[in-house]
Write a protein that holds these residues in place. Sequence first.
Motif, PDB file in Angstrom:
ATOM      1  N   ASN A  73      29.359  -1.207  -6.812  1.00  0.00           N
ATOM      2  CA  ASN A  73      30.727  -1.643  -6.519  1.00  0.00           C
ATOM      3  C   ASN A  73      31.386  -0.624  -5.598  1.00  0.00           C
ATOM      4  OD1 ASN A  73      33.192  -2.891  -6.549  1.00  0.00           O
ATOM      5  ND2 ASN A  73      33.635  -2.512  -8.709  1.00  0.00           N
ATOM      6  N   LEU A  74      31.680  -1.048  -4.379  1.00  0.00           N
ATOM      7  CA  LEU A  74      32.261  -0.154  -3.385  1.00  0.00           C
ATOM      8  C   LEU A  74      33.585  -0.712  -2.885  1.00  0.00           C
ATOM      9  CD1 LEU A  74      29.117   0.526  -1.130  1.00  0.00           C
ATOM     10  CD2 LEU A  74      29.853   1.829  -3.134  1.00  0.00           C
ATOM     11  N   GLY A  75      34.439   0.177  -2.428  1.00  0.00           N
ATOM     12  CA  GLY A  75      35.701  -0.220  -1.825  1.00  0.00           C
ATOM     13  C   GLY A  75      36.369   0.995  -1.210  1.00  0.00           C
ATOM     14  N   VAL A  76      37.308   0.735  -0.324  1.00  0.00           N
ATOM     15  CA  VAL A  76      38.024   1.831   0.329  1.00  0.00           C
ATOM     16  C   VAL A  76      39.503   1.482   0.390  1.00  0.00           C
ATOM     17  CG1 VAL A  76      37.641   0.887   2.650  1.00  0.00           C
ATOM     18  CG2 VAL A  76      38.090   3.330   2.377  1.00  0.00           C
ATOM     19  N   ASP A  77      40.336   2.480   0.158  1.00  0.00           N
ATOM     20  CA  ASP A  77      41.779   2.311   0.324  1.00  0.00           C
ATOM     21  C   ASP A  77      42.314   3.495   1.112  1.00  0.00           C
ATOM     22  OD1 ASP A  77      41.695   4.373  -1.492  1.00  0.00           O
ATOM     23  OD2 ASP A  77      42.831   3.355  -3.068  1.00  0.00           O
ATOM     24  N   GLY A  78      43.623   3.611   1.190  1.00  0.00           N
ATOM     25  CA  GLY A  78      44.211   4.681   1.984  1.00  0.00           C
ATOM     26  C   GLY A  78      43.906   6.069   1.470  1.00  0.00           C
ATOM     27  N   ILE A  79      43.583   6.172   0.184  1.00  0.00           N
ATOM     28  CA  ILE A  79      43.246   7.482  -0.387  1.00  0.00           C
ATOM     29  C   ILE A  79      41.871   7.933   0.084  1.00  0.00           C
ATOM     30  CG2 ILE A  79      42.792   8.739  -2.529  1.00  0.00           C
ATOM     31  CD1 ILE A  79      44.830   6.910  -3.896  1.00  0.00           C
ATOM     32  N   VAL A 123      30.586   9.282  -3.191  1.00  0.00           N
ATOM     33  CA  VAL A 123      31.606   9.609  -4.193  1.00  0.00           C
ATOM     34  C   VAL A 123      32.932   8.950  -3.847  1.00  0.00           C
ATOM     35  CG1 VAL A 123      33.090  11.493  -5.017  1.00  0.00           C
ATOM     36  CG2 VAL A 123      30.612  11.760  -5.050  1.00  0.00           C
ATOM     37  N   PHE A 124      33.323   9.017  -2.585  1.00  0.00           N
ATOM     38  CA  PHE A 124      34.651   8.548  -2.191  1.00  0.00           C
ATOM     39  C   PHE A 124      34.748   7.029  -2.052  1.00  0.00           C
ATOM     40  CE2 PHE A 124      34.561  12.909  -0.138  1.00  0.00           C
ATOM     41  CZ  PHE A 124      35.264  13.502  -1.174  1.00  0.00           C
ATOM     42  N   LEU A 125      33.606   6.344  -2.011  1.00  0.00           N
ATOM     43  CA  LEU A 125      33.633   4.891  -1.841  1.00  0.00           C
ATOM     44  C   LEU A 125      33.261   4.128  -3.108  1.00  0.00           C
ATOM     45  CD1 LEU A 125      32.014   4.466   1.714  1.00  0.00           C
ATOM     46  CD2 LEU A 125      34.443   4.521   1.102  1.00  0.00           C
ATOM     47  N   SER A 126      32.808   4.814  -4.142  1.00  0.00           N
ATOM     48  CA  SER A 126      32.339   4.138  -5.355  1.00  0.00           C
ATOM     49  C   SER A 126      33.506   3.696  -6.232  1.00  0.00           C
ATOM     50  CB  SER A 126      31.424   5.068  -6.157  1.00  0.00           C
ATOM     51  OG  SER A 126      30.256   5.378  -5.431  1.00  0.00           O
ATOM     52  N   LEU A 127      33.414   2.468  -6.723  1.00  0.00           N
ATOM     53  CA  LEU A 127      34.398   1.942  -7.665  1.00  0.00           C
ATOM     54  C   LEU A 127      33.784   1.676  -9.034  1.00  0.00           C
ATOM     55  CD1 LEU A 127      36.403  -0.566  -5.423  1.00  0.00           C
ATOM     56  CD2 LEU A 127      36.994   1.781  -6.052  1.00  0.00           C
ATOM     57  N   ASP A 128      32.508   1.939  -9.177  1.00  0.00           N
ATOM     58  CA  ASP A 128      31.849   1.872 -10.479  1.00  0.00           C
ATOM     59  C   ASP A 128      31.662   3.297 -10.979  1.00  0.00           C
ATOM     60  OD1 ASP A 128      29.933  -0.041 -12.330  1.00  0.00           O
ATOM     61  OD2 ASP A 128      29.118   1.986 -12.120  1.00  0.00           O
ATOM     62  N   ALA A 129      32.069   3.557 -12.213  1.00  0.00           N
ATOM     63  CA  ALA A 129      32.072   4.930 -12.723  1.00  0.00           C
ATOM     64  C   ALA A 129      30.670   5.535 -12.775  1.00  0.00           C
ATOM     65  CB  ALA A 129      32.709   4.967 -14.110  1.00  0.00           C
ATOM     66  N   TYR A 133      29.442   8.674 -10.677  1.00  0.00           N
ATOM     67  CA  TYR A 133      28.873   9.844 -11.348  1.00  0.00           C
ATOM     68  C   TYR A 133      27.519  10.227 -10.748  1.00  0.00           C
ATOM     69  CZ  TYR A 133      27.286  12.958 -15.049  1.00  0.00           C
ATOM     70  OH  TYR A 133      26.823  14.049 -15.745  1.00  0.00           O
ATOM     71  N   LEU A 134      26.712   9.238 -10.394  1.00  0.00           N
ATOM     72  CA  LEU A 134      25.412   9.530  -9.791  1.00  0.00           C
ATOM     73  C   LEU A 134      25.573  10.268  -8.466  1.00  0.00           C
ATOM     74  CD1 LEU A 134      23.403   6.244 -10.506  1.00  0.00           C
ATOM     75  CD2 LEU A 134      23.061   8.491 -11.548  1.00  0.00           C
ATOM     76  N   PHE A 135      26.469   9.777  -7.626  1.00  0.00           N
ATOM     77  CA  PHE A 135      26.707  10.462  -6.353  1.00  0.00           C
ATOM     78  C   PHE A 135      27.298  11.854  -6.592  1.00  0.00           C
ATOM     79  CE2 PHE A 135      26.822   6.113  -4.315  1.00  0.00           C
ATOM     80  CZ  PHE A 135      25.724   6.330  -3.498  1.00  0.00           C
ATOM     81  N   TRP A 136      28.190  11.953  -7.561  1.00  0.00           N
ATOM     82  CA  TRP A 136      28.815  13.237  -7.913  1.00  0.00           C
ATOM     83  C   TRP A 136      27.743  14.262  -8.279  1.00  0.00           C
ATOM     84  CZ3 TRP A 136      34.108  14.685  -8.567  1.00  0.00           C
ATOM     85  CH2 TRP A 136      34.327  15.853  -9.295  1.00  0.00           C
ATOM     86  N   GLU A 137      26.803  13.858  -9.122  1.00  0.00           N
ATOM     87  CA  GLU A 137      25.750  14.774  -9.556  1.00  0.00           C
ATOM     88  C   GLU A 137      24.740  15.049  -8.442  1.00  0.00           C
ATOM     89  OE1 GLU A 137      25.364  16.245 -13.246  1.00  0.00           O
ATOM     90  OE2 GLU A 137      27.186  16.212 -12.041  1.00  0.00           O
ATOM     91  N   LEU A 138      24.411  14.018  -7.677  1.00  0.00           N
ATOM     92  CA  LEU A 138      23.435  14.200  -6.599  1.00  0.00           C
ATOM     93  C   LEU A 138      23.927  15.179  -5.540  1.00  0.00           C
ATOM     94  CD1 LEU A 138      22.094  10.562  -6.062  1.00  0.00           C
ATOM     95  CD2 LEU A 138      20.802  12.533  -6.913  1.00  0.00           C
ATOM     96  N   SER A 139      25.240  15.318  -5.410  1.00  0.00           N
ATOM     97  CA  SER A 139      25.774  16.257  -4.415  1.00  0.00           C
ATOM     98  C   SER A 139      25.397  17.701  -4.745  1.00  0.00           C
ATOM     99  CB  SER A 139      27.297  16.119  -4.309  1.00  0.00           C
ATOM    100  OG  SER A 139      27.937  16.559  -5.499  1.00  0.00           O
ATOM    101  N   LEU A 140      25.072  17.962  -6.006  1.00  0.00           N
ATOM    102  CA  LEU A 140      24.669  19.316  -6.391  1.00  0.00           C
ATOM    103  C   LEU A 140      23.337  19.706  -5.765  1.00  0.00           C
ATOM    104  CD1 LEU A 140      25.433  19.379 -10.247  1.00  0.00           C
ATOM    105  CD2 LEU A 140      26.847  20.260  -8.391  1.00  0.00           C
TER     106      LEU A 140
END
Length: 330
Positions: A73-79, A123-129, A133-140
Amino acid sequence: MEHILSILIFFPLLAGILGFVVDKEVAKAYGISVAAVEFLLSLWLWASFDTNYAGMQFNEFAPIISQFGISYNLGVDGISLFIVLMSTLITLLGIILLDEDKIANMKNMIISLLFLEMTMVGVFLSLDAIIFYLFWELSLVPMLYIIGAWGGPTRVYAAVKFFLYTFAGSLVMLVGLLAIAYLYHLEAGVWTFNLLDWYQLDLSVGLQFWLFLALFAGFAIKVPMFPFHTWLPHAHGQAPTIGSVILAAVLLKMGTYGFVRFSLPLFPDASVEMIPFIVVLSIIMVIYTAMVAFAQKDMKQVIAYSSVSHMGIIMIGVFAMNAEDLGGSI
């Protein structure tokens, strides 16, 4: 352009995989070309973004494990839009400024940076937690390799400390995310990790408080907030210049992004209750680390401590709880 968000995420990954067969003599030129295309794609996203619409745009959705509500689930907004732009721009500039005389294995560095770019954009485009989290951890992983392979004399210590701090915080954050999904299941009768669905939850102040603390563990260490900041000077000081640049410019912002995307909308009452605590820690960050930065003789250490100081200003803006300060923080 269809599936632009998926292209933004997986184009660097595909290019990184293809990078293994690229001749090492042209590795930097290859990296610049890939990063330039990625930046142009992000510019197209910006140009196509509807500034009159406040919701998520360019949404992409595909179920992965339906019975547990896990989806792509992906999406983008102004943030997230401008943070993605910043990520692609910093990656491009970083690769352009790489010094081939100082990087022992340019090919591996380029591949690592492209993998890192993939995780940051994800991380910045994911809307599924779970996907988040997977992208968050993979960045390590690529950052750990960048510090460990091209860092200074104590790079192993710095890399291990960076990993232990961020991974420990992420595990607590994962518990919080799973708890939110369970609470949604109790309330709605279905499992979901869709962040937009979670926004509809009506949680008691007590539950909000404990869940806020769980996610705080992951986000605060990544920011990093005082007193969880001690990993950053080591990581900055020992990382190669490109590693320090990406740490300061993008990776630290993942923490504040987490507060804005998760903590504030999911736990509004707890966020208000935590304002004094967050603001006090942030003021300490601003003053204390700025004073420490003045005492440093190594430029990387100056950047490290000043980064913590300016992140304190951003955190004050986030928890000021008004549109002007939040907009300025973003």
